[in-house]
Write a protein that holds these residues in place. Structure first.
Motif, PDB file in Angstrom:
ATOM      1  N   SER A 164       0.846  -1.200   0.000  1.00 34.88           N
ATOM      2  CA  SER A 164       0.000   0.000   0.000  1.00 34.88           C
ATOM      3  C   SER A 164       0.881   1.249   0.000  1.00 34.88           C
ATOM      4  N   ASP A 165       0.333   2.336  -0.497  1.00 29.85           N
ATOM      5  CA  ASP A 165       1.055   3.618  -0.578  1.00 29.85           C
ATOM      6  C   ASP A 165       2.369   3.483  -1.349  1.00 29.85           C
ATOM      7  N   LYS A 166       2.381   2.631  -2.361  1.00 27.26           N
ATOM      8  CA  LYS A 166       3.614   2.386  -3.130  1.00 27.26           C
ATOM      9  C   LYS A 166       3.975   3.607  -3.968  1.00 27.26           C
ATOM     10  N   GLN A 167       5.244   3.991  -3.883  1.00 26.93           N
ATOM     11  CA  GLN A 167       5.793   5.051  -4.721  1.00 26.93           C
ATOM     12  C   GLN A 167       7.141   4.586  -5.242  1.00 26.93           C
ATOM     13  N   ILE A 168       7.323   4.706  -6.545  1.00 29.96           N
ATOM     14  CA  ILE A 168       8.606   4.372  -7.160  1.00 29.96           C
ATOM     15  C   ILE A 168       9.132   5.668  -7.780  1.00 29.96           C
ATOM     16  N   THR A 169      10.090   6.293  -7.098  1.00 35.05           N
ATOM     17  CA  THR A 169      10.692   7.529  -7.594  1.00 35.05           C
ATOM     18  C   THR A 169      12.011   7.186  -8.274  1.00 35.05           C
ATOM     19  N   ASN A 170      12.718   8.182  -8.729  1.00 36.96           N
ATOM     20  CA  ASN A 170      14.018   7.935  -9.362  1.00 36.96           C
ATOM     21  C   ASN A 170      15.085   7.548  -8.341  1.00 36.96           C
ATOM     22  N   GLU A 171      14.798   7.734  -7.058  1.00 34.80           N
ATOM     23  CA  GLU A 171      15.770   7.404  -6.023  1.00 34.80           C
ATOM     24  C   GLU A 171      15.439   6.132  -5.249  1.00 34.80           C
ATOM     25  N   GLN A 172      14.149   5.927  -4.965  1.00 35.61           N
ATOM     26  CA  GLN A 172      13.801   4.816  -4.080  1.00 35.61           C
ATOM     27  C   GLN A 172      12.386   4.314  -4.314  1.00 35.61           C
ATOM     28  N   ILE A 173      12.142   3.137  -3.747  1.00 29.43           N
ATOM     29  CA  ILE A 173      10.815   2.522  -3.756  1.00 29.43           C
ATOM     30  C   ILE A 173      10.362   2.500  -2.296  1.00 29.43           C
ATOM     31  N   THR A 174       9.189   3.052  -2.046  1.00 27.20           N
ATOM     32  CA  THR A 174       8.649   3.041  -0.688  1.00 27.20           C
ATOM     33  C   THR A 174       7.233   2.492  -0.729  1.00 27.20           C
ATOM     34  N   PHE A 175       6.868   1.784   0.327  1.00 25.35           N
ATOM     35  CA  PHE A 175       5.512   1.264   0.468  1.00 25.35           C
ATOM     36  C   PHE A 175       5.333   0.713   1.868  1.00 25.35           C
ATOM     37  N   ARG A 176       4.107   0.362   2.199  1.00 25.31           N
ATOM     38  CA  ARG A 176       3.795  -0.314   3.456  1.00 25.31           C
ATOM     39  C   ARG A 176       3.366  -1.739   3.118  1.00 25.31           C
ATOM     40  N   ALA A 177       3.840  -2.674   3.907  1.00 28.70           N
ATOM     41  CA  ALA A 177       3.484  -4.081   3.697  1.00 28.70           C
ATOM     42  C   ALA A 177       3.376  -4.771   5.046  1.00 28.70           C
ATOM     43  N   ARG A 178       2.667  -5.881   5.059  1.00 32.40           N
ATOM     44  CA  ARG A 178       2.483  -6.631   6.299  1.00 32.40           C
ATOM     45  C   ARG A 178       3.471  -7.797   6.355  1.00 32.40           C
ATOM     46  N   PHE A 179       4.101  -7.906   7.521  1.00 31.91           N
ATOM     47  CA  PHE A 179       5.015  -9.007   7.811  1.00 31.91           C
ATOM     48  C   PHE A 179       4.564  -9.600   9.132  1.00 31.91           C
ATOM     49  N   ASN A 180       4.142 -10.868   9.097  1.00 30.84           N
ATOM     50  CA  ASN A 180       3.582 -11.528  10.286  1.00 30.84           C
ATOM     51  C   ASN A 180       2.463 -10.694  10.897  1.00 30.84           C
ATOM     52  N   GLY A 181       1.628 -10.107  10.051  1.00 32.32           N
ATOM     53  CA  GLY A 181       0.473  -9.353  10.512  1.00 32.32           C
ATOM     54  C   GLY A 181       0.752  -7.928  10.943  1.00 32.32           C
ATOM     55  N   LYS A 182       2.019  -7.509  10.940  1.00 28.31           N
ATOM     56  CA  LYS A 182       2.384  -6.160  11.377  1.00 28.31           C
ATOM     57  C   LYS A 182       2.723  -5.299  10.163  1.00 28.31           C
ATOM     58  N   SER A 183       2.102  -4.120  10.069  1.00 26.04           N
ATOM     59  CA  SER A 183       2.374  -3.201   8.967  1.00 26.04           C
ATOM     60  C   SER A 183       3.755  -2.573   9.149  1.00 26.04           C
ATOM     61  N   GLU A 184       4.551  -2.613   8.090  1.00 28.45           N
ATOM     62  CA  GLU A 184       5.926  -2.083   8.128  1.00 28.45           C
ATOM     63  C   GLU A 184       6.135  -1.110   6.978  1.00 28.45           C
ATOM     64  N   LYS A 185       6.896  -0.051   7.227  1.00 23.97           N
ATOM     65  CA  LYS A 185       7.300   0.890   6.184  1.00 23.97           C
ATOM     66  C   LYS A 185       8.569   0.332   5.552  1.00 23.97           C
ATOM     67  N   ILE A 186       8.552   0.172   4.225  1.00 20.08           N
ATOM     68  CA  ILE A 186       9.671  -0.388   3.482  1.00 20.08           C
ATOM     69  C   ILE A 186      10.291   0.720   2.628  1.00 20.08           C
ATOM     70  N   ILE A 187      11.604   0.807   2.661  1.00 19.63           N
ATOM     71  CA  ILE A 187      12.338   1.760   1.821  1.00 19.63           C
ATOM     72  C   ILE A 187      13.467   1.002   1.135  1.00 19.63           C
ATOM     73  N   VAL A 188      13.485   1.076  -0.197  1.00 20.44           N
ATOM     74  CA  VAL A 188      14.510   0.391  -0.984  1.00 20.44           C
ATOM     75  C   VAL A 188      15.085   1.382  -2.004  1.00 20.44           C
ATOM     76  N   PRO A 189      16.347   1.778  -1.856  1.00 24.43           N
ATOM     77  CA  PRO A 189      16.955   2.593  -2.905  1.00 24.43           C
ATOM     78  C   PRO A 189      16.962   1.810  -4.219  1.00 24.43           C
ATOM     79  N   CYS A 190      16.701   2.472  -5.326  1.00 25.52           N
ATOM     80  CA  CYS A 190      16.611   1.766  -6.610  1.00 25.52           C
ATOM     81  C   CYS A 190      17.893   1.011  -6.944  1.00 25.52           C
ATOM     82  N   HIS A 191      19.052   1.543  -6.538  1.00 22.86           N
ATOM     83  CA  HIS A 191      20.306   0.856  -6.859  1.00 22.86           C
ATOM     84  C   HIS A 191      20.533  -0.394  -6.002  1.00 22.86           C
TER      85      HIS A 191
END
Length: 116
Positions: free
Chosen positions: A56-83
């Protein structure tokens, strides 16, 4: 000039979802700026479902990918630099793309050769 990888990630994500498949990322967790749940990292890497139904709230910019996802039922903010993305692929059939792991210095070097 921004690199091509973020554009390819966005294009492959759209293509995979338009094909009614699920886009997954393979991420190198040793790259600075990667924020993912530590308990799901295996051998320094993590596989992430970035499909609309999982991210949810997925954004793919030129620098990073951000979104919220559930891991073991807990919502987590994920940040992944594109590189840090090693590949994007469809979970159901493996179709996708592998990205070369280049450093920023390598990316600045010209990739042309003189042929005789």
């Amino acid at each position: 000039m921004p690199g091509v990888i973020p554009y390819l990630i966005r294009a492959y994500c759209s293509w995979i979802e338009d094909s009614n498949l699920t886009p997954y990322l393979l991420v190198d967790c040793s790259v600075d700026g990667v924020f993912v749940p530590k308990g799901f990292i295996k051998k320094g890497k993590i596989v992430l479902n970035i499909g609309t139904s999982a991210a949810s709230d997925k954004q793919i910019t030129n620098e990073q990918i951000t979104f919220r996802a559930r891991f073991n039922g807990k919502s987590e903010k994920i940040i992944v630099p594109c590189h840090a993305v090693l590949s994007i692929y469809a979970q159901e059939n493996g179709e996708g793309m592998v990205f070369a792991n280049k450093t920023e210095d390598d990316a600045k070097k010209p990739g042309l050769k003189i042929l005789e």
